[in-house]
Design an enzyme around this catalytic site. Structure first.
Site, short mmCIF file in Angstrom:
data_model
loop_
_atom_site.label_atom_id
_atom_site.label_comp_id
_atom_site.label_asym_id
_atom_site.label_seq_id
_atom_site.Cartn_x
_atom_site.Cartn_y
_atom_site.Cartn_z
N ARG A 18 0.83 -1.22 0.00
CA ARG A 18 0.00 0.00 0.00
C ARG A 18 0.86 1.26 0.00
NH1 ARG A 18 -3.59 -0.58 5.02
NH2 ARG A 18 -1.66 -1.53 5.69
N ASN A 36 -6.34 -2.53 1.75
CA ASN A 36 -6.36 -3.99 1.81
C ASN A 36 -7.80 -4.47 1.83
OD1 ASN A 36 -3.58 -4.24 1.90
ND2 ASN A 36 -3.49 -4.49 4.12
#
Length: 91
Positions: A18, A36
């Site tokens: 990320r 996520n």
């Protein structure tokens, strides 16, 4: 301008994916978010210049390190013009 969503699958959680995505987006002047998913995938929404989005997606396919492994990436064009002003990591 191009507005896309991408679902990235593989070894993409717990490997800095990320934050890699956020850094890559910012370096290509792209706004949106990454988060996520419960199924182990990472979901991305990105908006920017067509060429920048294309380069961004190519970098995302390669991943951040030897620890990450992108096995599949589904990209879909979205309609509209989002009102993002930065690229954020969602929790």
């Amino acid at each position: 301008m191009k507005y896309v969503s991408a679902k990235v699958q593989g070894r993409v959680q717990g490997v800095g994916f990320r934050y890699f995505t956020q850094h890559t987006a910012m370096s290509h002047d792209i706004v949106g978010w990454v988060k996520n998913e419960d199924d182990g995938a990472v979901l991305i929404e990105a908006y920017g210049d067509d060429n920048n989005i294309d380069r961004f997606l190519e970098e995302i396919k390669r991943g951040p390190s030897r620890f990450a492994k992108v096995s599949e990436m589904d990209v879909n064009k979205l309609n509209g013009e989002p009102e993002y002003n930065s690229f954020n990591v969602k929790y």
